[in-house]
Design a protein around this motif. Structure first.
Motif, mmCIF file in Angstrom:
data_model
loop_
_atom_site.group_PDB
_atom_site.id
_atom_site.type_symbol
_atom_site.label_atom_id
_atom_site.label_comp_id
_atom_site.label_asym_id
_atom_site.label_seq_id
_atom_site.Cartn_x
_atom_site.Cartn_y
_atom_site.Cartn_z
ATOM 1 N N LEU A 35 0.829 -1.206 0.000
ATOM 2 C CA LEU A 35 0.000 0.000 0.000
ATOM 3 C C LEU A 35 0.861 1.252 0.000
ATOM 4 O O LEU A 35 0.679 2.177 -0.802
ATOM 5 C CB LEU A 35 -0.916 -0.013 1.220
ATOM 6 C CG LEU A 35 -1.891 1.161 1.299
ATOM 7 C CD1 LEU A 35 -2.987 0.986 0.271
ATOM 8 C CD2 LEU A 35 -2.479 1.287 2.692
ATOM 9 N N GLN A 36 1.862 1.244 0.908
ATOM 10 C CA GLN A 36 2.746 2.405 1.038
ATOM 11 C C GLN A 36 3.474 2.676 -0.280
ATOM 12 O O GLN A 36 3.510 3.808 -0.775
ATOM 13 C CB GLN A 36 3.763 2.078 2.114
ATOM 14 C CG GLN A 36 4.187 3.245 2.938
ATOM 15 C CD GLN A 36 5.087 2.771 4.079
ATOM 16 O OE1 GLN A 36 5.273 1.569 4.295
ATOM 17 N NE2 GLN A 36 5.649 3.698 4.793
ATOM 18 N N LEU A 39 1.190 3.939 -3.080
ATOM 19 C CA LEU A 39 0.961 5.387 -2.980
ATOM 20 C C LEU A 39 2.148 6.140 -3.557
ATOM 21 O O LEU A 39 1.987 7.122 -4.290
ATOM 22 C CB LEU A 39 0.772 5.783 -1.516
ATOM 23 C CG LEU A 39 -0.614 5.539 -0.938
ATOM 24 C CD1 LEU A 39 -0.659 5.958 0.513
ATOM 25 C CD2 LEU A 39 -1.633 6.330 -1.743
ATOM 26 N N GLN A 40 3.365 5.652 -3.235
ATOM 27 C CA GLN A 40 4.557 6.314 -3.765
ATOM 28 C C GLN A 40 4.556 6.271 -5.291
ATOM 29 O O GLN A 40 4.903 7.255 -5.950
ATOM 30 C CB GLN A 40 5.811 5.631 -3.215
ATOM 31 C CG GLN A 40 7.049 6.467 -3.407
ATOM 32 C CD GLN A 40 8.318 5.695 -3.080
ATOM 33 O OE1 GLN A 40 8.270 4.530 -2.695
ATOM 34 N NE2 GLN A 40 9.433 6.342 -3.234
ATOM 35 N N LEU A 42 1.973 6.206 -7.232
ATOM 36 C CA LEU A 42 1.010 7.203 -7.712
ATOM 37 C C LEU A 42 1.615 8.600 -7.678
ATOM 38 O O LEU A 42 1.427 9.402 -8.600
ATOM 39 C CB LEU A 42 -0.251 7.172 -6.859
ATOM 40 C CG LEU A 42 -1.247 6.073 -7.199
ATOM 41 C CD1 LEU A 42 -2.473 6.188 -6.323
ATOM 42 C CD2 LEU A 42 -1.637 6.192 -8.669
ATOM 43 N N VAL A 43 2.365 8.905 -6.580
ATOM 44 C CA VAL A 43 3.001 10.219 -6.476
ATOM 45 C C VAL A 43 3.992 10.413 -7.616
ATOM 46 O O VAL A 43 4.044 11.478 -8.244
ATOM 47 C CB VAL A 43 3.692 10.365 -5.112
ATOM 48 C CG1 VAL A 43 4.559 11.605 -5.091
ATOM 49 C CG2 VAL A 43 2.672 10.433 -4.007
ATOM 50 N N THR B 109 4.278 15.066 4.299
ATOM 51 C CA THR B 109 3.773 14.454 3.076
ATOM 52 C C THR B 109 4.452 15.062 1.855
ATOM 53 O O THR B 109 4.843 14.343 0.924
ATOM 54 C CB THR B 109 2.251 14.654 2.974
ATOM 55 O OG1 THR B 109 1.671 14.286 4.224
ATOM 56 C CG2 THR B 109 1.666 13.820 1.879
ATOM 57 N N SER B 113 6.771 13.089 -0.866
ATOM 58 C CA SER B 113 6.479 12.986 -2.292
ATOM 59 C C SER B 113 7.641 13.514 -3.130
ATOM 60 O O SER B 113 7.851 13.047 -4.240
ATOM 61 C CB SER B 113 5.178 13.706 -2.636
ATOM 62 O OG SER B 113 5.201 15.008 -2.138
#
Lengths: 344, 268
Positions: A35-36, A39-40, A42-43, B109, B113
């Motif tokens: 999951l983590q 997300l990365q 996607l970023v 955050t 990113s």
């Protein structure tokens, strides 16, 4: 970092009774890692996508004419062809709609056509990614082959001649960026001694030089990590106990030394991946290796925005994927990671 | 005793090397007596001698003048990007430690990113906007490097803010300025110094790497990475010429690596 990862597992013995089974905890940990890292990923996609979109809009000249010229040839461009491209790429839309459309394409893995060659970006990247992965794996193999035995040997005799020698070598190697190391190796091995081919990829043994260059650079730091890990294992009470209960040097090292020392080493791989991905760009350019870093640099020269986006995206995702593998490997080698995270 | 001496030695060595390189960058042009762009096509690829202390390159330009110029460029960029990363990073870290909660989570955050992409990749992407310009380098490096300052500052400062002596100081009526100056800064400065020398070496290497692949400084400019690309074809006939930018770059990085290693050990 190595200190904290290397504490002997004494607190665990006194930990409260565990109610949930280990298997369930392991799957939840794997889920959390995925999951983590998802997300990365996607970023990465959002960052690369937005930057490439801005590039498409902000580069000087009429983008529609530029893309049309690249696609149909400079003498075939007409205003009608440019208008067709403008409509197809949504260049006349207000920028909010255009951005939504850009991301819509991106999320469907539609990377578009290269504006230089006109071929689909995805086809070119699939071809280049194979070369890059081959180079990366070879470099990691070289690095392990150098760093692990030397580092472990130095760690077992901390303060000895080998320890001091590898310290000097690693500080010197760390001061050389990958391309400098590459130039030195080319000059010495390929030009002076004529041992290996200096570049290209069709030549037999062409993988040797770039892999050796990247691998040496990686080994410079991981050698010290391996040495510190083994040195703290060698001082640990459980290692002394293994010797006291009558195991030979080899048995104690294999059963109690290597696995414990491997944990910080594998965790450190995650830090080194930055070096690997950055090194790939520069090393592929130096050795004319037809990989993805080489393609990115060429796309930037040619202002080929779809290609820039595709290559940067794939390199970023490769970085995330390798990091995920490192996380999973850490959880697999070290049961303490599984237990500690599952309990939280 | 012996160990301590060894560490001191590394720190001193790094500092001495850095000073030497800075001195070379400042005094080089004066020693060379020629402009770094001045060509002499009758005297190309000369070996180092009395007339040209470091020889001449493939266009007969004085290597001494060019190297000094390139070193000044590298060190200047390193200084600027260290400052542009350290100041916002430290301030945001202090803010996050002071406010905590959503402020800290939001900045954290953003930091995460930024780190999703390897630094050089971000710099390369930015450089596509303006190939050959320096601003993508500054912006990219600062964007990547501030994260470390932020994390270290936040971690250290939140421990100090929560400690008994800060509570006592605040109960006595001292304001945030006093707490920062007398309690947080002394804990923070050695850590920041380590990060700064690490960041400086990253900046020097990134500039050289960008120059080397041809997306950094553009040809007539003297820049260490670019000089290596230009001189690589002549490596077989004139190895001493390409050796000099390599030696300068390696020594500069070595000095910064030694400095950050020594400081890290001292304050670990």
């Amino acid at each position: 970092m190595s200190e904290s990862m290397n504490e002997p597992s004494l607190p665990l013995a006194a930990s409260p009774v565990q109610h949930t089974p280990l298997r369930w905890r392991t799957t939840s940990l794997v889920g959390r890692i995925l999951l983590q890292r998802g997300l990365q990923a996607l970023v990465v996609a959002a960052l690369v996508g937005t930057l490439s979109f801005l590039m498409m809009r902000m580069l000087p000249g009429d983008t529609a004419f530029r893309v049309a010229a690249a696609r149909y040839g400079f003498d075939m461009v007409s205003a009608a062809a440019a208008e067709a491209v403008r409509a197809e790429l949504g260049l006349a839309l207000p920028w909010t709609d255009a951005l939504l459309r850009w991301w819509h394409h991106l999320l469907q893995f539609d990377l578009g056509l290269s504006s230089v060659t006109g071929a689909p970006v995805i086809d070119e990247i699939v071809h280049q990614l194979g070369h890059t992965l081959r180079l990366a794996v070879a470099a990691l193999a070289v690095s392990c082959a150098i760093a692990v035995p030397l580092g472990f040997a130095a760690g077992l005799r901390a303060g000895g001649a080998l320890d001091r020698g590898t310290l000097v070598a690693s500080v010197l190697l760390r001061a050389m960026p990958p391309f400098v190391l590459g130039i030195v190796l080319v000059t010495v091995l390929a030009i002076e001694w004529n041992l290996m081919p200096a570049g290209g990829h069709h030549v037999h043994g062409a993988l040797l030089m770039p892999a050796l260059t990247l691998g040496l650079g990686l080994a410079a730091t991981s050698m010290r990590v391996a040495r510190n890990a083994m040195a703290s294992v060698a001082e640990a009470p459980y290692f002394a106990f293994a010797r006291v209960k009558g195991l030979t040097d080899g048995q104690a090292l294999l059963r109690h030394g290597v696995r414990n020392a491997a944990i910080p080493l594998v965790a450190y791989l995650g830090v080194q991946l930055v070096y690997l991905v950055e090194g790939v760009v520069v090393i592929e350019t130096l050795f004319a290796w037809p990989g993805i870093g080489h393609a990115l640099v060429h796309a930037i020269f040619g202002r080929d925005v779809p290609m820039i986006q595709g290559t940067a995206l794939v390199m970023g995702l490769m970085f995330v994927a390798l990091n995920t593998l490192v996380d999973l490997a850490c959880a697999w080698i070290d049961p303490r990671v599984r237990l500690a995270r599952g309990r939280r | 005793m012996n160990r301590r001496f060894f560490q001191f030695d590394r720190h001193g060595l790094g500092l001495a090397l850095l000073l030497l390189i800075a001195l070379f960058a400042l005094a080089g042009p004066w020693l060379a007596g020629r402009a770094p762009f001045e060509q002499d096509l009758y005297g190309v690829l000369q070996a180092p001698g009395l007339h040209e202390p470091l020889g001449t390159d493939h266009l007969g330009r004085s290597m001494l003048a060019r190297l000094a110029d390139a070193t000044r460029l590298s060190l200047g960029l390193a200084l600027i990007s260290v400052l542009t990363a350290a100041i916002p990073g430290t301030l945001l870290g202090l803010l996050a430690a002071w406010r905590g909660g959503w402020t800290a989570r939001l900045i954290g955050t953003v930091a995460d990113s930024v780190l999703a992409l390897p630094g050089l990749l971000l710099v390369l992407l930015l450089s596509a906007f303006a190939p050959g310009a320096f601003w993508p380098l500054y912006v990219g490096l600062s964007l990547v490097l501030w994260v470390e300052y932020f994390r270290v500052t936040q971690a250290t400062a939140s421990v100090v803010f929560a400690s008994g002596h800060v509570e006592a100081a605040r109960l006595l009526g001292f304001g945030p300025g006093y707490v920062l100056w007398r309690h947080v800064l002394p804990e923070l400065l050695p850590l920041l110094a380590t990060l700064m020398s690490f960041g400086a070496s990253a900046a020097v290497l990134a500039l050289a790497a960008m120059g080397f692949v041809g997306l950094g400084a553009q040809p007539p400019a003297a820049e260490l990475g670019l000089m290596m690309t230009e001189l690589l074809p002549y490596a077989a006939e004139a190895p001493w010429i390409i050796a000099s930018p390599i030696v300068v770059l390696t020594l500069a990085t070595l000095a910064l690596v030694l400095l950050s290693d020594a400081m890290q050990r001292r304050h670990a």
